[in-house]
Design a protein around this motif. Structure first.
Motif, mmCIF file in Angstrom:
data_model
loop_
_atom_site.group_PDB
_atom_site.id
_atom_site.type_symbol
_atom_site.label_atom_id
_atom_site.label_comp_id
_atom_site.label_asym_id
_atom_site.label_seq_id
_atom_site.Cartn_x
_atom_site.Cartn_y
_atom_site.Cartn_z
ATOM 1 N N THR A 176 -0.371 3.830 9.780
ATOM 2 C CA THR A 176 -0.298 3.107 11.122
ATOM 3 C C THR A 176 -0.500 1.467 11.202
ATOM 4 O O THR A 176 -0.331 1.088 12.153
ATOM 5 N N ARG A 177 -1.014 1.314 9.983
ATOM 6 C CA ARG A 177 -1.355 -0.244 9.950
ATOM 7 C C ARG A 177 -0.437 -0.926 8.887
ATOM 8 O O ARG A 177 0.658 -1.472 9.385
ATOM 9 N N PRO A 178 -0.728 -0.843 7.708
ATOM 10 C CA PRO A 178 0.062 -1.771 6.688
ATOM 11 C C PRO A 178 1.706 -1.053 6.630
ATOM 12 O O PRO A 178 2.509 -1.793 6.712
ATOM 13 N N LEU A 179 1.705 0.033 6.455
ATOM 14 C CA LEU A 179 3.133 0.732 6.470
ATOM 15 C C LEU A 179 3.759 0.530 7.696
ATOM 16 O O LEU A 179 5.308 -0.003 7.711
ATOM 17 N N GLY B 105 -9.385 -5.293 -3.691
ATOM 18 C CA GLY B 105 -9.224 -5.907 -2.345
ATOM 19 C C GLY B 105 -7.782 -5.706 -1.630
ATOM 20 O O GLY B 105 -6.763 -5.047 -1.888
ATOM 21 N N MET B 106 -7.763 -6.397 -0.455
ATOM 22 C CA MET B 106 -6.446 -6.487 0.271
ATOM 23 C C MET B 106 -6.318 -8.261 0.724
ATOM 24 O O MET B 106 -7.266 -8.714 1.041
ATOM 25 N N GLY C 30 2.856 -7.485 5.684
ATOM 26 C CA GLY C 30 1.639 -6.951 6.182
ATOM 27 C C GLY C 30 0.473 -7.060 5.072
ATOM 28 O O GLY C 30 0.621 -8.129 4.354
ATOM 29 N N LEU C 31 -0.371 -6.093 5.245
ATOM 30 C CA LEU C 31 -1.406 -6.258 4.185
ATOM 31 C C LEU C 31 -1.111 -5.840 2.916
ATOM 32 O O LEU C 31 -0.477 -4.706 3.101
ATOM 33 N N PHE D 241 1.024 -1.082 -0.103
ATOM 34 C CA PHE D 241 -0.244 -0.007 -0.200
ATOM 35 C C PHE D 241 0.890 1.106 -0.036
ATOM 36 O O PHE D 241 2.064 1.237 0.404
ATOM 37 N N SER D 242 0.384 2.265 -0.569
ATOM 38 C CA SER D 242 0.823 3.577 -0.539
ATOM 39 C C SER D 242 -0.165 4.733 0.025
ATOM 40 O O SER D 242 -1.296 4.178 -0.126
ATOM 41 N N LEU D 243 0.230 5.902 0.400
ATOM 42 C CA LEU D 243 -0.790 6.807 0.736
ATOM 43 C C LEU D 243 -1.484 7.058 -0.595
ATOM 44 O O LEU D 243 -2.631 7.534 -0.271
ATOM 45 N N GLU D 244 -1.178 6.946 -1.681
ATOM 46 C CA GLU D 244 -2.162 7.213 -2.794
ATOM 47 C C GLU D 244 -3.195 6.220 -2.904
ATOM 48 O O GLU D 244 -4.398 6.578 -3.502
ATOM 49 N N ASP D 245 -3.092 5.108 -2.091
ATOM 50 C CA ASP D 245 -4.472 4.026 -2.021
ATOM 51 C C ASP D 245 -5.389 4.561 -1.183
ATOM 52 O O ASP D 245 -6.514 3.883 -0.776
#
Length: 189
Positions: A72-75, A98-99, A84-85, A34-38
């Motif tokens: 705070t979660r995936p990153l 999805g994830m 992670g997810l 994931f990135s913040l763009e998501d």
């Protein structure tokens, strides 16, 4: 900070994977960090009625909330344990659907697998395809000998998928912080 689990070796840090490069590819899917763009996708997924019913209401109501969730979660988990997810997207068109990923929770002894998909993409085999690849990734890249999963007792479709993936129901557990009763599934390699 959580105390180091002495039953399991520390996980190797993996910081070379860019958020835009695929981590895993299957026949139809790409899984990447994931990135913040998501944030728009996270906002949609975490407010899906199925997510709220079976996973919980995380209070993600704005794009800022979604960015905070990603940070705070995936990153944070990528930095802490190396996995992670991950975002799951269709290869064709790079459409987020999805994830899926591996999670190391302080409340469980073992690493668990988690997944969630938007309603439009459920029932098409995508969760099985993504989760199968993720189990193999955990086994090969992190030498995991056991992976678990947790579900609410009424989440029949997730339980069915876990069994199709080779995980078997072990027992009911009480899961903090709400002391919710959940089903624990596991697979050993």
């Amino acid at each position: 900070m959580a105390q180091q689990d002495t039953n399991h070796p520390p996980f190797e840090q993996r910081t070379t994977i860019s958020s835009v490069h695929p981590l895993l590819e299957t026949e139809r899917l790409i899984q990447r960090r994931f990135s913040l763009e998501d944030a728009p996708f996270i906002l949609e997924l975490l407010n899906d009625p199925g997510w709220v019913q079976f996973i919980g209401d995380f209070g993600v109501r704005t794009l800022d909330d979604a960015r905070s969730y990603i940070e705070t979660r995936p990153l944070a988990m990528y930095n802490r344990v190396g996995f992670g997810l991950y975002l799951v997207a269709l290869k064709e068109g790079n459409v987020p659907i999805g994830m899926c990923g591996l999670i190391k929770r302080d409340t469980l002894e073992d690493v668990d697998i988690g997944f969630a998909f938007l309603p439009t993409f459920r029932g098409k085999g995508y969760a099985y395809e993504a989760a199968s690849a993720m189990l193999e990734y955990g086994k090969q890249e992190f030498a995991l000998k056991r992976i678990v999963a947790i579900t609410t007792p009424d989440n029949v479709s997730s339980a069915r998928l876990l069994e199709k993936l080779g995980l078997r129901f072990e027992r009911m557990i009480i899961f903090p912080p709400e002391n919710e009763e959940l089903k624990l599934f596991a697979v050993e390699f």
